[in-house]
Scaffold this active site. Structure first.
Site, PDB file in Angstrom:
ATOM      1  N   ASP A 112      46.438  92.809 -17.301  1.00 19.37           N
ATOM      2  CA  ASP A 112      47.402  93.992 -17.056  1.00 19.37           C
ATOM      3  C   ASP A 112      46.788  95.408 -16.859  1.00 19.37           C
ATOM      4  OD1 ASP A 112      46.897  93.637 -19.716  1.00 19.37           O
ATOM      5  OD2 ASP A 112      48.597  95.022 -19.952  1.00 19.37           O
ATOM      6  N   GLU A 113      47.406  96.332 -16.045  1.00 17.13           N
ATOM      7  CA  GLU A 113      47.338  97.503 -15.870  1.00 17.13           C
ATOM      8  C   GLU A 113      46.055  97.937 -15.525  1.00 17.13           C
ATOM      9  OE1 GLU A 113      51.222  99.245 -18.421  1.00 17.13           O
ATOM     10  OE2 GLU A 113      49.303  98.915 -19.608  1.00 17.13           O
TER      11      GLU A 113
END
EC number: 3.2.1.52
Length: 883
Positions: free
Chosen positions: A536-537
């Site tokens: 993620d991210e």
């Protein structure tokens, strides 16, 4: 000899001078740490509306707040300028309006406050006000972190006493009135005694003796009760020794002797199950006066049937069971809880206690988020720096011995900012989980959220280079030393937050870690079947939609202004990654994280691990499930519904992924329970998620939730079925730990609302409509049978209030008791509570408490204090008041 004596005298004199200097510097540190009283007062959360230059300061979305940080010197005068205060702020500090001080961000949330040349000292008793402008808003007390400390050269850092507390309210004020609103148009209903009372008015006490959590697929109630005062005769040979021991543990909690008199028959006959009942975990059970008969689809079904027996028991009077018959099977194959032990560590005991409760409510996947920027929490044989450095946070500016402090952890390692599971700990957790029919899914987050790993491997690199072992030093290095990329991650770290996906040493590191973790699973007798990649991210937030270039011709008022020419995508300035782009291996820098995920899936598959799992955004540039080497590829879907998640979730399912519904606005347990600044948590996705909201979540028909809930500002939104896709694979409730600094806070945030997630993961309710393309939901659509939903929740709430909270208490869980609702009409006090059956109390002086009875509402005057009380009377809710 004389020469040697003179040298010795000189050394002694020099050391004495150093000691004197160090002593004076330490005295300054000690004086400031012991005597500075620091307070934060929120002045406004609507900076732009109040004339602050949020946009020009570079605030994302041109949004900023203003807070007064007040320092009162309650000790002797301090004239030295050679000191600094390090404090934690989850909001970037954009400006400080006091010429005697300057503030700079170190990394993450760690900021440094130090005197300027104009500093004229702290006089005894002096009060200094520092007006601070920070990004976004600060709406809850837990936006403000404890753990500030003082440092000076040649002195040991020391925690500031006034901020060395978990009582955040003792140093935060101003969260009232308009400062509770994220924007002037915020329409949330703020929690108080009256609003709680109105929310609970549709609840009523009812008989739930035949109601089980989670709700079975089919229940047929009989007449009368079955006496189990002398226990039940559970056949020990129906389970292996570890599983039987787990069952005995739960039996002791609910007060049932499993070696008693009432006969229990258990058989596993999968051939007898057909249709919706023909799946793992299914069982049939009959409870009658002459005994209990259980037939299970598999061993998991047998285990869950016994948990259902315990679920029907009232632990406060465990002498009977209702006569009934059950046919039951789980809704989802994946019924999970994710626990973040990386941001702040949670003890092995807390994890084991969580496993006990998961088993009791038929949840079967524990997803452990073991690594992040702020910590590496699992011992890996052969890579000692991961835990020697990466598992500890302390004040070492070079980060050779630990990571820098974050999230209120302060300068020392004696708190939950530091800690890890040893190999033996992890093996114990695996064995404990296996005995409770729970799979442990380890997550090693990459390529982003990996600062703990990167810094640890840099420490390893430095150690081995000093030993002259260059090849060994580079074996597991995770950052390209020539990468000059300028990035800012979601939580304000630089390029060190990323494992470089273009280096062979990164791949070797991943291979090594997976091999060691798999070996632990093998040792525990619980083979590793799912690897969670994280993913993620992996982005630079400065390149997001909340910013615009300083030289843009058509600027808009709602974006922060920065020099975008100085910003890079992650890895853009890494020569090793540039090579992959140039030779066509990867199309562009944005695709690198997904490419890395595909490469890691090959390692996972080669090790015989069938399942690869990730947060969905880490795979967004992959060409569907077929791009991965494993038998199955699963995604935790975490888009916010009102930002498009009502539709995008079906895109992932259509691409062939097994979707695990993990939405932050419904099943993130780090969000506050109520729209009340006293509650703990982040609130970027929703202002609050209480047990009722989580219970009312429709995980298979995402658009339906637009009719039954609101966005983070309390406003309605729409959701429309647009894409045909295969059914979802599971549901997971998440607990991220940024604001959760100890085990007590952890259990408060998880329990009891995780029981609502267990309900939705196991049981599909009648009020959940089928998902249909073309059907649109909103606050005004009236397509959901809300009367049925409310009746269903009333039953659930009564079971919690009458039975399950008492079981949590007997298990030693520090769960959250609901804050009561109350109002005063015509001089009489009326009270209610979210879980009927919970005892309510009131006080006219805040000290002497009386039990409330609704059929004898008391006459009151003035301010009345209210609280709820546990079954034992040993636990109470947060105290509020009503007039």
């Amino acid at each position: 000899m004389l020469k040697h004596s003179l040298i010795a005298a000189s050394v002694i004199t020099t050391l004495a001078g150093c000691s004197s200097l160090q002593s004076s510097e330490q005295q300054v540190v000690n004086s400031l740490a012991d005597n500075l009283d620091i307070q934060y007062e929120v002045l406004t959360n609507h900076g732009a509306n109040e004339g602050l230059a949020c946009q020009d300061m570079g605030a994302e979305w041109a949004s900023c707040n203003k807070v007064n940080m007040t320092l009162v010197n309650q000790g002797e005068a301090v004239d030295s300028k050679d000191w600094a205060i390090y404090f934690h702020s989850i909001r970037l500090i954009l400006d400080v309006d006091n010429e005697q001080f300057k503030i700079s961000r170190v990394t993450g949330d760690l900021h440094k406050l130090e005197p300027t040349d104009k500093f004229d000292g702290f006089a005894a008793g002096e009060e200094v006000v520092l007006p601070l402008v920070g990004e976004y808003w600060q709406l809850f007390e837990t936006d403000f972190m404890p753990g500030a400390f003082v440092s000076a050269p040649n002195a040991e850092p020391k925690m500031i006493a006034s901020l060395n507390t978990e009582d955040v309210a003792s140093f935060v004020t101003g969260l009232e009135g308009n400062n509770l609103k994220r924007t002037p148009d915020d329409n949330n209903v703020f929690a108080n005694a009256v609003s709680r009372f109105e929310k609970n008015e549709d609840l009523a006490t009812q008989d739930v003796s035949t109601t089980l959590l989670p709700t079975p697929m089919h229940v047929e109630a009989g007449k009368g009760k079955v006496d189990i005062a002398d226990g039940i005769a559970l056949p020990k040979d129906a389970f292996d020794a570890t599983q039987f021991a787990a069952i005995q543990d739960r039996a002791e909690v609910v007060g049932v002797d499993v070696r008693g008199d009432l006969p229990v028959s258990i058989t596993v006959v999968p051939a007898d199950f057909t249709g919706e009942l023909a799946k793992s975990g299914a069982y049939e059970m009959s409870i009658k006066g002459d005994g209990i008969v259980i037939k299970a689809f598999d061993q998991a079904g047998a285990f869950y049937a016994v948990q259902s027996i315990f679920g029907l028991v009232d632990s406060q009077n465990a002498d009977s069971l209702p006569q009934l018959s059950i046919k039951d099977a789980p809704r989802f194959d994946y019924r999970g809880v994710m626990v973040d032990v990386a941001r702040n560590f949670h003890s092995k005991d807390a994890i084991l206690a969580t496993l006990d409760q998961m088993a009791a409510y038929k949840m079967n996947k524990l997803h452990l988020h073991l690594t992040d920027d702020e910590g590496w929490r699992l011992e890996i044989p052969g890579l000692p720096e991961l835990t020697e450095v990466g598992a500890n946070r302390c004040f070492d500016t070079q980060e050779k011995s630990c990571l820098l402090p974050q999230l209120g952890s302060g300068p020392t390692t004696d708190n939950f900012g530091s800690g890890y599971f040893s190999k033996a700990d992890y093996v114990e957790i695996l064995k404990y989980a296996k005995a409770r029919n729970i799979e442990v899914i380890p997550e090693i987050d990459m390529p982003a959220h990996a600062r703990a790993a990167v810094v640890s491997m840099e420490a390893r690199y430095d150690r081995l280079m000093e030993e002259g072992k260059e090849a060994e030093a580079n074996e597991y290095r995770l950052m390209d030393p020539q990468d000059t990329s300028n990035v800012t991650t979601v939580q304000f770290y630089n390029k060190q937050s990323f494992i470089n996906p273009c280096m062979e040493s990164s791949t070797r590191f991943v291979d090594k870690v997976i091999s060691e973790v798999a070996a632990m699973h093998q040792e525990a007798g619980a083979p590793l079947t799912t690897w969670h990649f994280g993913g993620d991210e992996a982005k630079n937030i400065k390149l997001g939609a909340g910013f615009q270039d300083v030289n843009a011709e058509d600027k808009v008022s709602w974006k922060g202004t920065i020099d975008l020419s100085k910003q890079d995508k992650p890895f853009a300035q890494s020569p090793q990654c540039q090579t992959l782009i140039t030779d066509g291996t990867v199309s562009d820098f944005a695709h690198l994280p997904s490419h890395f995920a595909e490469e890691v899936s090959k390692i996972v598959a080669e090790k015989g691990i069938p399942n690869f799992q990730a947060w969905q955004d880490g795979l967004k540039y992959s060409d569907g499930e077929k791009a991965f080497a494993t038998e199955n590829t699963r995604v935790n879907f975490w888009d916010v519904l009102y930002w498009g998640g009502t539709s995008s979730v079906y895109e992932w399912s259509k691409k062939g992924y097994d979707v695990i519904v993990s939405n932050p606005d419904y099943v993130y347990m780090d969000m506050p329970y109520e729209v009340d600044p006293k509650e703990r948590g982040y609130y970027w996705a929703t202002r609050a998620t209480d047990t009722r909201k989580m219970f009312g979540f429709a995980p298979e028909n995402m658009p339906q939730n637009a009719e039954t809930s609101v966005d983070r500002d309390g406003n309605g939104f729409t959701g429309k079925g647009e894409i045909e896709a295969k059914p979802f694979y599971g549901l997971s409730a998440q607990l991220w730990s940024e604001t959760v600094r100890n085990d007590e806070q952890y259990e408060y945030m998880v329990f009891p609302r995780v029981l609502a997630a267990a309900q939705r993961a196991w049981h599909r309710a009648d009020w959940e409509n089928d998902y249909k393309v073309g059907v649109e939901y909103s606050q005004n659509s009236n397509l959901v049978d809300k009367a049925s939903l409310n009746q269903d929740y009333n039953r659930f709430a009564n079971v919690l209030g009458q039975r399950e909270l008492a079981k949590l208490e007997k298990s030693g869980i520090d769960y959250r008791l609901p804050v009561p609702g109350a109002k005063v009409e015509d001089g009489k006090l009326a009270m209610n509570v979210q879980f009927p059956g919970v005892t309510l109390q009131y006080s006219l002086d805040g000290e002497n408490w009386l039990t409330y009875a609704d059929n004898a509402r008391p006459n009151v005057t003035g301010e009345v204090f209210i609280r709820s009380v546990s079954a034992t009377g040993e636990k109470v809710s947060r105290i509020t008041s009503v007039k």
